[in-house]
Design a protein around this motif. Structure first.
Motif, PDB file in Angstrom:
ATOM      1  N   PHE A  68       0.803  -1.222   0.000  1.00 45.11           N
ATOM      2  CA  PHE A  68       0.000   0.000   0.000  1.00 45.11           C
ATOM      3  C   PHE A  68       0.838   1.276   0.000  1.00 45.11           C
ATOM      4  CE2 PHE A  68      -2.884  -3.182   1.789  1.00 45.11           C
ATOM      5  CZ  PHE A  68      -3.956  -3.027   0.931  1.00 45.11           C
ATOM      6  N   GLY A  69       2.139   1.138   0.213  1.00 39.71           N
ATOM      7  CA  GLY A  69       3.003   2.309   0.282  1.00 39.71           C
ATOM      8  C   GLY A  69       3.851   2.252   1.531  1.00 39.71           C
ATOM      9  N   ALA A  70       4.970   3.008   1.520  1.00 39.42           N
ATOM     10  CA  ALA A  70       5.939   2.964   2.620  1.00 39.42           C
ATOM     11  C   ALA A  70       6.278   1.499   2.874  1.00 39.42           C
ATOM     12  CB  ALA A  70       5.392   3.669   3.850  1.00 39.42           C
ATOM     13  N   ASP A  71       6.176   1.016   4.122  1.00 39.76           N
ATOM     14  CA  ASP A  71       6.411  -0.413   4.359  1.00 39.76           C
ATOM     15  C   ASP A  71       5.134  -1.100   4.861  1.00 39.76           C
ATOM     16  OD1 ASP A  71       6.210   0.386   7.004  1.00 39.76           O
ATOM     17  OD2 ASP A  71       8.339   0.193   7.435  1.00 39.76           O
ATOM     18  N   LEU A  72       3.991  -0.650   4.384  1.00 41.70           N
ATOM     19  CA  LEU A  72       2.698  -1.215   4.765  1.00 41.70           C
ATOM     20  C   LEU A  72       2.240  -2.225   3.714  1.00 41.70           C
ATOM     21  CD1 LEU A  72       0.284  -1.170   6.753  1.00 41.70           C
ATOM     22  CD2 LEU A  72      -0.735   0.590   5.285  1.00 41.70           C
ATOM     23  N   TYR A  73       2.028  -3.461   4.173  1.00 40.29           N
ATOM     24  CA  TYR A  73       1.599  -4.538   3.285  1.00 40.29           C
ATOM     25  C   TYR A  73       0.275  -5.130   3.767  1.00 40.29           C
ATOM     26  CZ  TYR A  73       6.147  -4.448   0.985  1.00 40.29           C
ATOM     27  OH  TYR A  73       7.250  -4.062   0.269  1.00 40.29           O
ATOM     28  N   GLN A  74      -0.333  -5.887   2.885  1.00 35.17           N
ATOM     29  CA  GLN A  74      -1.645  -6.467   3.145  1.00 35.17           C
ATOM     30  C   GLN A  74      -1.663  -7.332   4.400  1.00 35.17           C
ATOM     31  OE1 GLN A  74      -3.260  -8.553  -0.235  1.00 35.17           O
ATOM     32  NE2 GLN A  74      -4.594  -9.836   1.040  1.00 35.17           N
ATOM     33  N   ALA A  75      -0.602  -8.071   4.655  1.00 36.12           N
ATOM     34  CA  ALA A  75      -0.586  -8.955   5.824  1.00 36.12           C
ATOM     35  C   ALA A  75      -0.781  -8.162   7.112  1.00 36.12           C
ATOM     36  CB  ALA A  75       0.726  -9.739   5.877  1.00 36.12           C
ATOM     37  N   GLU A  76      -0.148  -6.996   7.221  1.00 36.95           N
ATOM     38  CA  GLU A  76      -0.303  -6.174   8.419  1.00 36.95           C
ATOM     39  C   GLU A  76      -1.706  -5.581   8.496  1.00 36.95           C
ATOM     40  OE1 GLU A  76       1.836  -2.376  10.702  1.00 36.95           O
ATOM     41  OE2 GLU A  76       2.601  -3.080   8.777  1.00 36.95           O
ATOM     42  N   VAL A  77      -2.214  -5.120   7.363  1.00 35.48           N
ATOM     43  CA  VAL A  77      -3.561  -4.550   7.342  1.00 35.48           C
ATOM     44  C   VAL A  77      -4.587  -5.606   7.749  1.00 35.48           C
ATOM     45  CG1 VAL A  77      -5.341  -3.505   5.877  1.00 35.48           C
ATOM     46  CG2 VAL A  77      -2.944  -2.834   5.615  1.00 35.48           C
ATOM     47  N   ASP A  78      -4.429  -6.829   7.229  1.00 39.19           N
ATOM     48  CA  ASP A  78      -5.363  -7.896   7.584  1.00 39.19           C
ATOM     49  C   ASP A  78      -5.299  -8.229   9.072  1.00 39.19           C
ATOM     50  OD1 ASP A  78      -6.255  -8.080   4.992  1.00 39.19           O
ATOM     51  OD2 ASP A  78      -5.088  -9.862   4.494  1.00 39.19           O
ATOM     52  N   TYR A  79      -4.094  -8.206   9.625  1.00 43.21           N
ATOM     53  CA  TYR A  79      -3.930  -8.443  11.066  1.00 43.21           C
ATOM     54  C   TYR A  79      -4.651  -7.364  11.860  1.00 43.21           C
ATOM     55  CZ  TYR A  79      -1.595  -8.657  15.627  1.00 43.21           C
ATOM     56  OH  TYR A  79      -1.341  -8.725  16.970  1.00 43.21           O
ATOM     57  N   LEU A  80      -4.461  -6.115  11.483  1.00 43.42           N
ATOM     58  CA  LEU A  80      -5.094  -5.014  12.202  1.00 43.42           C
ATOM     59  C   LEU A  80      -6.612  -5.089  12.103  1.00 43.42           C
ATOM     60  CD1 LEU A  80      -2.686  -2.119  11.169  1.00 43.42           C
ATOM     61  CD2 LEU A  80      -2.828  -3.254  13.395  1.00 43.42           C
ATOM     62  N   ARG A  81      -7.090  -5.492  10.950  1.00 38.25           N
ATOM     63  CA  ARG A  81      -8.536  -5.591  10.759  1.00 38.25           C
ATOM     64  C   ARG A  81      -9.114  -6.755  11.556  1.00 38.25           C
ATOM     65  NH1 ARG A  81     -10.956  -8.439   6.774  1.00 38.25           N
ATOM     66  NH2 ARG A  81      -9.021  -8.552   5.594  1.00 38.25           N
ATOM     67  N   ALA A  82      -8.388  -7.877  11.589  1.00 39.71           N
ATOM     68  CA  ALA A  82      -8.916  -9.076  12.242  1.00 39.71           C
ATOM     69  C   ALA A  82      -8.800  -9.030  13.757  1.00 39.71           C
ATOM     70  CB  ALA A  82      -8.185 -10.311  11.704  1.00 39.71           C
ATOM     71  N   LEU A  83      -7.719  -8.436  14.271  1.00 46.75           N
ATOM     72  CA  LEU A  83      -7.435  -8.556  15.706  1.00 46.75           C
ATOM     73  C   LEU A  83      -7.347  -7.227  16.456  1.00 46.75           C
ATOM     74  CD1 LEU A  83      -4.800 -11.445  15.742  1.00 46.75           C
ATOM     75  CD2 LEU A  83      -7.259 -11.573  16.132  1.00 46.75           C
ATOM     76  N   GLU A  84      -7.312  -6.112  15.749  1.00 48.80           N
ATOM     77  CA  GLU A  84      -7.141  -4.829  16.443  1.00 48.80           C
ATOM     78  C   GLU A  84      -8.249  -3.827  16.118  1.00 48.80           C
ATOM     79  OE1 GLU A  84      -3.367  -3.009  16.517  1.00 48.80           O
ATOM     80  OE2 GLU A  84      -2.266  -4.799  17.119  1.00 48.80           O
ATOM     81  N   TRP A  85      -9.367  -4.291  15.614  1.00 48.14           N
ATOM     82  CA  TRP A  85     -10.561  -3.455  15.410  1.00 48.14           C
ATOM     83  C   TRP A  85     -10.354  -2.329  14.395  1.00 48.14           C
ATOM     84  CZ3 TRP A  85      -8.836  -4.718  20.384  1.00 48.14           C
ATOM     85  CH2 TRP A  85      -9.612  -5.658  21.070  1.00 48.14           C
ATOM     86  N   ALA A  86      -9.359  -2.428  13.517  1.00 44.20           N
ATOM     87  CA  ALA A  86      -9.165  -1.393  12.502  1.00 44.20           C
ATOM     88  C   ALA A  86     -10.256  -1.514  11.448  1.00 44.20           C
ATOM     89  CB  ALA A  86      -7.789  -1.522  11.856  1.00 44.20           C
ATOM     90  N   VAL A  87     -10.912  -0.409  11.151  1.00 50.19           N
ATOM     91  CA  VAL A  87     -12.019  -0.399  10.200  1.00 50.19           C
ATOM     92  C   VAL A  87     -11.687   0.427   8.964  1.00 50.19           C
ATOM     93  CG1 VAL A  87     -14.429   0.320   9.847  1.00 50.19           C
ATOM     94  CG2 VAL A  87     -13.750  -0.784  11.994  1.00 50.19           C
ATOM     95  N   ASP A  88     -11.099   1.607   9.153  1.00 51.19           N
ATOM     96  CA  ASP A  88     -10.843   2.471   8.010  1.00 51.19           C
ATOM     97  C   ASP A  88      -9.372   2.895   7.966  1.00 51.19           C
ATOM     98  OD1 ASP A  88     -10.500   4.602   9.835  1.00 51.19           O
ATOM     99  OD2 ASP A  88     -12.594   5.222   9.653  1.00 51.19           O
TER     100      ASP A  88
END
Length: 502
Positions: free
Chosen positions: A444-464
C-alpha cells in the motif's frame, strides 16, 4: 435474548480500556463499548510520553508526580515494545528559572515515587561539548539531562483492549450507548452500532469512562444527577521535518513559564508541543489554530539555530483533555490528577473524572478496588507487577529484533524495527510463513503490506484508513493521497475477505 455482564464500561480511551482489562483479569464478565475507534480522541492526541510531569513539581503536585514515576516503571515492564526510555535535555535560561531550582526539581524527580528505578538519574551537561548542544543557539551553555519514557499512545489503548478481550471481555467499537437505565438489580443499556443495529445488554455495574463527555453522559444518557464539572483543555502539537540527528529530546522553558517539548519522531520528523487552552467547542473535532501553530514554532525558534515556520508543518493534531475543574486561573496549571466517584444508589455507577496517560493503570486498579466488593467472585488486584500487554512478553526488545532479522533477512531494517516496536512478539503472526516482501500481499506504500492490514482488521478493530495510518501506526506521514485512497478501498471491501491468525 439480552446478554448479561458484570460490568459495562462506556468509553474506549485509555481509562476505559485499562478498567476493562483489570476487571476481566479479576474474573468479571465485561462489556466495553466505544462510539468511535479505540483511542479516537484524547488518548491518541497526547505528547506520547510516560512521565512523572516535571513541571507539576512547581504546582506542589508531589503525590501525583510520585505516583506517575512509580507507574513509569510498571509500564516499562509491561510494554517494552511500545514504551522505551528517552533522555531529555533542558537548556538553562537563568532569567526563567534559577539553576538551583532546576537542580532541586530534578533531585526530587529522581527520588519521588516508590520502588526501583531502571532509568539513569539526571545530570548537568555542557552544551558546548554534549551532542545535544549542536543544534541549539550559541547562547545556551549549560543544560540538564533527565530520564522519562516514550509511548505509542494509541497502541497502548489497543493493547489494553486486546488483553481484556483475551481474558474474556466483549469489545464493541463504533457502538454508541444510547441510553442506560438502572434498577436495584443492575443497568439496562441500549447500544447501537454505526450501521444502526440496536441491541440491549444488562450489567450489574456501569463505568462512565467517556472522558470529555463524562458530564454529558450523566446528563443525556444515564440521566443521573451530579455536582462535578470538567474543565476542557485543548492541547495541540505540530510535526516538522527532523531538526536534529541525535536521539535526545528537549524540554524548553517559555517566557510565559509554560513548557514545550521537541521530540524525535518517527525517524524523520520532530514533534513539538503542547499548548494548553481552555476549550468550549465540540470535543470530537478540535483543530489547531494559526496562533497555536505560531506559538509552537516560536517556542522552538527560541532555542534552535534553524528556524521553522508554519509552512514547514507536515502534520498537526489536537486533543481535548478532560481535567478536574479546580478553578486554576491558567489552563496549564489545572491538576492532571483524577477523581473516581462511586454512586452506589440502586445499581452501582463509577464515574471517572480527569486523569493522564501515565497513571491509567493505577486509575484502573483503584476503580476496580472500589467495585470489587460488589462482586464476591472477583479476584485480587493483579496488574501492578508489570504483567505484559500483548506482544510485550519479551523485555529484551533489541534481542527480539535481532532474532527477527536473522530469521527474515529479506525484511528491510527500518521495517523490522517498526514491526517489532509496534507488535513485539506478535510480529510473527503478521509475517506468518512469508519468505519475501511479495509474500506479504498487496503493497500500500511505505512499508505497509496487506498482511499487516489484515492483522489489524482481524485482531485490532481497525475499520478504516485513519485507524490504520494514524492510530495503529503513524504511516499516514508517509503515504500519498492515492495510496491512502487505495488502502481505504481495500478496507471498505474487507467483508469479502477473511484472514485467520494463530
Amino acid at each position: 435474548m439480552t446478554e448479561q455482564f458484570d460490568l459495562l464500561v462506556v468509553g474506549g480511551g485509555i481509562n476505559g480500556a485499562g478498567i476493562a482489562r483489570d476487571a476481566a483479569g479479576r474474573g468479571l464478565s465485561v462489556c466495553l463499548c466505544e462510539r468511535d475507534d479505540l483511542a479516537a480522541h484524547t488518548s491518541s492526541a497526547s505528547t506520547k510520553l510516560i512521565h512523572g510531569g516535571l513541571r507539576y513539581l512547581e504546582q506542589y503536585e508531589f503525590a501525583l508526580v510520585g505516583k506517575a514515576l512509580a507507574e513509569r516503571e510498571v509500564l516499562l515492564r509491561a510494554a517494552p515494545h511500545i514504551i522505551w526510555p528517552l533522555r531529555f535535555v533542558l537548556p538553562h535560561q537563568s532569567h526563567l528559572r534559577p539553576a538551583w531550582m532546576i537542580r532541586l526539581g530534578l533531585f526530587l524527580y529522581d527520588h519521588l515515587g516508590r520502588g526501583r528505578r531502571s532509568l539513569p538519574k539526571s545530570r548537568r551537561v555542557s552544551l558546548k561539548r554534549h551532542k545535544s548542544g549542536v543544534p541549539l543557539r550559541d547562547e545556551f551553555h549549560i543544560g540538564f539531562v533527565y530520564s522519562d519514557a516514550w509511548v505509542q499512545d494509541a497502541r497502548l489503548v489497543v493493547l489494553n483492549a486486546m488483553d481484556a478481550m483475551e481474558r474474556g471481555a466483549t469489545i464493541f467499537t463504533h457502538t454508541r450507548c444510547v441510553s442506560a437505565e438502572r434498577d436495584r438489580q443492575g443497568w439496562t443499556a441500549q447500544l447501537q452500532s454505526a450501521q444502526g443495529e440496536a441491541f440491549t445488554i444488562r450489567a450489574k455495574a456501569l463505568v462512565n469512562a467517556t472522558g470529555p463527555w463524562a458530564v454529558q453522559f450523566l446528563d443525556d444518557v444515564a440521566k443521573v444527577g451530579h455536582d462535578h464539572a470538567l474543565r476542557l483543555v485543548k492541547g495541540s502539537h505540530i510535526v516538522v521535518p527532523r531538526l536534529f540527528e541525535h536521539p535526545y529530546a528537549y524540554i524548553f522553558q517559555q517566557p510565559d513559564r509554560r513548557i514545550v517539548f521537541a521530540i524525535p519522531y518517527e525517524t524523520d520528523f520532530t514533534l513539538i508541543g503542547t499548548t494548553d487552552l481552555d476549550y468550549r467547542d465540540d470535543p470530537s473535532a478540535p483543530h489547531i489554530s494559526d496562533d497555536e501553530t505560531r506559538y509552537l514554532c516560536d517556542a522552538a525558534n527560541r532555542y534552535f539555530k534553524r528556524s521553522i515556520t508554519p509552512a514547514e508543518v507536515v502534520w498537526s493534531y489536537s486533543g481535548v483533555r478532560p481535567l478536574l475543574d479546580d478553578e486554576a486561573g491558567n489552563a496549564s496549571e489545572v491538576t492532571r490528577d483524577y477523581l473516581l466517584e462511586l454512586d452506589p444508589h440502586a445499581a452501582p455507577l463509577l464515574n471517572v473524572f480527569g486523569g493522564k496517560l501515565t497513571t491509567y493503570r493505577k486509575l484502573a486498579e483503584e476503580a476496580m478496588d472500589r467495585l470489587a466488593p460488589l462482586f464476591p467472585h472477583a479476584s485480587e488486584a493483579w496488574t501492578s507487577q508489570g504483567h505484559p500487554l500483548p506482544g510485550g512478553e519479551r523485555r529484551d526488545v533489541s534481542a527480539l529484533l535481532g532474532e527477527l532479522q536473522a530469521a527474515h533477512p529479506w525484511l528491510p531494517a527500518p521495517m523490522a524495527w517498526r514491526l517489532v516496536h509496534s507488535y513485539g512478539t506478535r510480529v510473527t503472526r503478521i509475517l506468518g510463513q512469508a519468505r519475501s516482501l511479495p509474500d506479504l500481499g498487496e503493497h500500500f506504500g511505505a512499508d505497509l503490506y496487506q498482511a499487516e492490514v489484515d492483522y489489524l482488521r482481524a485482531l485490532e478493530w481497525a475499520v478504516d484508513a485513519n485507524d490504520v495510518l494514524w492510530r495503529r501506526s503513524k504511516l499516514g506521514l508517509r503515504l500519498t493521497s492515492e495510496q491512502v485512497r487505495r488502502l481505504a478501498a481495500y478496507l471498505a471491501d474487507a467483508s469479502s475477505r477473511r484472514a485467520s491468525f494463530v
